[in-house]
Design a protein around this motif. Structure first.
Motif, PDB file in Angstrom:
ATOM      1  N   PHE A 260       0.838  -1.203   0.000  1.00 20.20           N
ATOM      2  CA  PHE A 260       0.000   0.000   0.000  1.00 20.20           C
ATOM      3  C   PHE A 260       0.875   1.257   0.000  1.00 20.20           C
ATOM      4  O   PHE A 260       0.636   2.199  -0.761  1.00 20.20           O
ATOM      5  CB  PHE A 260      -0.920  -0.009   1.217  1.00 20.20           C
TER       6      PHE A 260
ATOM      7  N   VAL B 295       2.481   1.966  -3.484  1.00 22.62           N
ATOM      8  CA  VAL B 295       1.562   2.538  -4.473  1.00 22.62           C
ATOM      9  C   VAL B 295       1.175   3.956  -4.070  1.00 22.62           C
ATOM     10  O   VAL B 295       1.093   4.859  -4.909  1.00 22.62           O
ATOM     11  CB  VAL B 295       0.314   1.639  -4.620  1.00 22.62           C
ATOM     12  N   HIS B 296       0.961   4.161  -2.779  1.00 22.63           N
ATOM     13  CA  HIS B 296       0.577   5.496  -2.299  1.00 22.63           C
ATOM     14  C   HIS B 296       1.690   6.513  -2.553  1.00 22.63           C
ATOM     15  O   HIS B 296       1.420   7.668  -2.906  1.00 22.63           O
ATOM     16  CB  HIS B 296       0.255   5.440  -0.811  1.00 22.63           C
TER      17      HIS B 296
ATOM     18  N   LYS C 108       1.555   7.580  -6.059  1.00 17.23           N
ATOM     19  CA  LYS C 108       0.396   8.445  -6.269  1.00 17.23           C
ATOM     20  C   LYS C 108       0.690   9.874  -5.815  1.00 17.23           C
ATOM     21  O   LYS C 108       0.362  10.843  -6.511  1.00 17.23           O
ATOM     22  CB  LYS C 108      -0.804   7.886  -5.514  1.00 17.23           C
TER      23      LYS C 108
ATOM     24  N   THR D 220      -3.240   5.030  -9.928  1.00 12.80           N
ATOM     25  CA  THR D 220      -2.773   4.648  -8.591  1.00 12.80           C
ATOM     26  C   THR D 220      -3.848   4.899  -7.540  1.00 12.80           C
ATOM     27  O   THR D 220      -3.905   4.189  -6.529  1.00 12.80           O
ATOM     28  CB  THR D 220      -1.488   5.411  -8.210  1.00 12.80           C
ATOM     29  N   HIS D 221      -4.713   5.885  -7.780  1.00 19.75           N
ATOM     30  CA  HIS D 221      -5.776   6.153  -6.803  1.00 19.75           C
ATOM     31  C   HIS D 221      -6.734   4.965  -6.713  1.00 19.75           C
ATOM     32  O   HIS D 221      -7.090   4.516  -5.610  1.00 19.75           O
ATOM     33  CB  HIS D 221      -6.537   7.418  -7.190  1.00 19.75           C
TER      34      HIS D 221
ATOM     35  N   GLU E 247      -4.839   2.004  -5.221  1.00 19.98           N
ATOM     36  CA  GLU E 247      -4.638   2.209  -3.786  1.00 19.98           C
ATOM     37  C   GLU E 247      -5.928   1.955  -3.002  1.00 19.98           C
ATOM     38  O   GLU E 247      -5.901   1.416  -1.890  1.00 19.98           O
ATOM     39  CB  GLU E 247      -4.153   3.641  -3.564  1.00 19.98           C
TER      40      GLU E 247
ATOM     41  N   SER F 100      -6.314  -0.550   0.062  1.00 20.10           N
ATOM     42  CA  SER F 100      -6.781  -0.108   1.373  1.00 20.10           C
ATOM     43  C   SER F 100      -7.828  -1.079   1.920  1.00 20.10           C
ATOM     44  O   SER F 100      -7.816  -1.422   3.113  1.00 20.10           O
ATOM     45  CB  SER F 100      -7.374   1.299   1.266  1.00 20.10           C
TER      46      SER F 100
END
Length: 706
Positions: free
Chosen positions: A42, A45-46, A49, A64-65, A68, A72
């Protein structure tokens, strides 16, 4: 630091994040993951982003949003981890990698509509629902609107600007009555200096459900003293209780210590770092403006100062060109030190303690410089899972990957040039080595094939092994194909090793048809040439029905190495110390003739061939037999041990490797050249090639006699 340099750092961090996510998903696939593994994926990727939003890469940020959001849900347990989900996440990671490449190179973003729909459908709120045609617009990162143009005669109103910013970040009129907690944000001047845009970070807090409840503008100076690069403003956000402190802090991962944070309603907004830090003064708490919720506690009830920011990290990023220049300079220092030592020797100047100190310092500097360039080979191995996934789609052959020694380090230059040959070998292993599931089951093997990668340091070199458990090399078929293509004559008598190495011949291929994987006869030839360019060698171990292994033996660095300087006639040559076992002057009883001018040396009960280098290099005044010269016992990967016959040994020292092919042409038995202390150019021997060539020549007369 220029925006281009900052962007370069972002893409370097993207590569690291992609590798971390790949490793985490591999653990999920193997069933060895835990909660921290999911958190690491996580965060990776965050992090991408956050940087994508800061630099305006909208397609990358949007993908990516959505990615993500699903992660999550996986992290909080609302979406269970299954084999199907891991496969989806791996495909998403591959597409994310393509997005990063497109953003870096300015290319077209990959088509991701269908994949976004799958990611959205897999989210907890859509569990069991059909995948929509495309990802919901609400989950796409909104592009940053361009600022409104200001007319030349419009007055500048700071209060209006702050009010509008507070309104933009404030929550909607209707706010659910739920527990909240507060975070105080203060971007420092360094944030603007590094090209960050704090407003984008604040908008990210708003997307988490936060609402701006206070803006501290007490440090904003008069207009004539305003510096746009300084950080004057601070914000307080109220976040829902469902948002954890870690989630809020991750928003600021990319900006690091350039933004101060404080958590909790009782904490003040951190003080700014503006220009030179003044001595600490006891002062009243700064007033807060634009209050839209309950005021902060009085200064007397709050801590006197915000917590000190954490210490700076223990690593830095440097431009590779600067590092290359350092390595080149160290190489020249090694040459200069050798020349100075040679001149003092020629002038019979001895007993200078400073010369020994200079040599020690030169060696220390060289080792430190080379260690800076050293990187784990895992960065190359990390590309293989994606290659195997793509091959599984193309060939229908599913393959399990086993990796060991991924932390083994070698020079960055070697690592960069390993990608292409490694890709060819992996594709060859799956296409030619691994059988179909039906064939494997019929042979009593698991339906899924296995490809193993390993790396280790051995004798001053790195050994990389790429193996499969497939059908092995069909030597009869290889020989027949080589004869058909005119690579060897029909009456050629070849050993098993020589037949195996025919697959490296230019234009050779056993594929039945040309495909996008194989059939054109260029892959393995490229592999051999790439390994040779790196100063290495490649050997093959194959057993029919059991599998094949390719072993790459490479130098740890392409710049500076250790060697023994030998004399042959009037020529000086260098033998890499990594190959040297010992040197000796043999007794008469230790050398035996073997006919056709061949000699064997008895080394503690084992006979090894003697290779006279005079014959190979055409030098005159050769020693009268092996008993008259010096024998250097060397060890090779393919041909075992041998004894090199030379006139004598003059020195042992570090040498700077220069490419002979760049300045002249490639030569059999020669790995490169170097400059000696007296200014002469000396050839660096390719010991493995020399010994293997001598062994082939020794076998030829025996075959003719037979």
């Amino acid at each position: 630091m220029s925006p281009e340099e900052i962007q370069g750092i972002f893409f370097a961090e993207c590569d690291e994040s992609l590798q971390a996510a790949e490793a985490g998903l591999a653990a999920c696939q193997a069933g060895t993951h835990d909660g921290e593994t999911i958190n690491a994926i996580f965060r990776a990727v965050h992090s991408i982003k956050g940087g994508a939003g800061a630099f305006g890469f909208e397609a990358l940020q949007a993908f990516t949003h959505t990615f993500e959001t699903l992660l999550s849900d996986v992290r909080d347990g609302s979406v269970p981890i299954t084999a199907k989900l891991v496969d989806l996440l791996l495909r998403a990671l591959d597409t994310l990698s393509d997005h990063v490449v497109a953003a870096r190179d300015g290319g077209e973003a990959p088509a991701d509509t269908a994949l976004l729909a799958e990611l959205t459908a897999a989210q907890a709120r859509n569990a069991g629902a059909a995948a929509p045609a495309e990802a919901p617009a609400a989950k796409q990162a909104a592009p940053v609107p361009a600022p409104e143009p200001v007319a030349a005669d419009d007055p500048f109103d700071l209060d209006s600007l702050l009010d509008s910013l507070g309104e933009e970040l404030a929550a909607p009129a209707e706010v659910e009555a739920e527990a909240e907690w507060k975070i105080h944000v203060r971007p420092h001047a360094e944030a603007m200096g590094n090209g960050s845009e704090p407003v984008l970070l604040l908008r990210e807090l708003a997307r988490l459900g936060g609402r701006c409840v206070a803006v501290d503008c007490s440090h904003v100076p008069a207009l004539d003293l305003l510096d746009a690069a300084q950080g004057y403003l601070g914000w307080t956000f109220a976040l829902p209780a469902a948002v954890s402190e870690a989630e809020a802090q991750e928003v600021f991962d990319f900006i690091g210590d350039d933004c101060a944070l404080a958590f909790g309603a009782g904490q003040p907004i951190p003080e700014p770092r503006i220009a030179v830090v003044a001595p600490p003064v006891v002062a009243e708490a700064a007033p807060v403006v634009s209050e839209t919720a309950a005021p902060r506690a009085p200064a007397a009830e709050s801590p006197a100062a915000a917590p000190a920011p954490p210490a700076a990290g223990q690593s830095i990023r440097i431009d590779l060109a600067k590092l290359d220049k350092l390595i080149d300079s160290v190489g020249e220092l090694v040459i200069a030190q050798a020349m100075l030592a040679q001149r003092l020797t020629n002038e019979n100047v001895t007993g200078i303690d400073e010369m020994g100190l200079l040599e020690t310092l030169t060696r220390d500097i060289q080792e430190c410089a080379m260690s800076i360039r050293a990187q784990p080979i895992g960065s190359v191995f990390s590309r293989v899972p994606r290659i195997l996934r793509e091959l599984a789609t193309t060939t229908g052959k599913h393959t399990r990957l086993e990796v060991s020694g991924e932390s083994t380090e070698l020079d960055k230059t070697v690592i960069e040039k390993l990608g292409e040959p490694l890709t060819h070998l992996i594709r060859n292993a799956v296409d030619h080595g691994i059988e179909s599931a039906e064939e494997r089951l019929a042979a009593g093997k698991p339906a899924e094939g296995t490809v193993s990668l390993s790396a280790e340091h051995r004798s001053g070199r790195i050994h990389i092994r790429i193996a499969d458990d497939g059908k092995g090399i069909d030597q009869a078929r290889v020989l027949a194909k080589a004869i058909e293509k005119g690579i060897v004559s029909p009456d050629a008598q070849l050993s098993r090793e020589e037949i195996d190495h025919l697959i490296f011949a230019p234009g050779f291929s056993t594929a039945q048809a040309v495909s996008n994987i194989s059939g054109r006869g260029v892959g393995m030839d490229v592999v051999r040439q790439a390994v040779k360019d790196l100063g290495g060698r490649i050997t093959i171990e194959s057993e029919q029905g059991k599998g094949t292994a390719f072993i790459l033996t490479l130098p740890l660095t392409l710049a500076i190495s250790e060697g023994m300087i030998i004399n042959i006639g009037d020529q000086a040559l260098v033998v890499p110390l990594a190959n040297v076992v010992e040197s000796l002057r043999p007794d008469a009883s230790e050398v035996k003739g073997l006919g056709h001018g061949q000699s064997m040396l008895n080394v503690r009960g084992k006979f090894i061939p003697v290779v006279p280098l005079h014959d190979f290099f055409g030098a005159g005044d050769a020693p009268d037999g092996a008993r008259e010269g010096v024998l250097i016992v060397v060890e090779t990967e393919a041909a075992g041990k041998a004894a090199l016959l030379v006139d004598g040994i003059s020195d042992q020292r570090q040498f700077v490797i220069k490419s002979l092919e760049t300045h002249y042409r490639s030569m059999e038995g020669v790995a490169g050249a170097t400059i000696l202390g007296d200014g002469r150019v000396a050839l660096i021997l390719d010991v493995d090639s020399l010994v293997a060539g001598a062994a082939a020549c020794a076998r030829a007369p025996l075959r003719d006699a037979a």
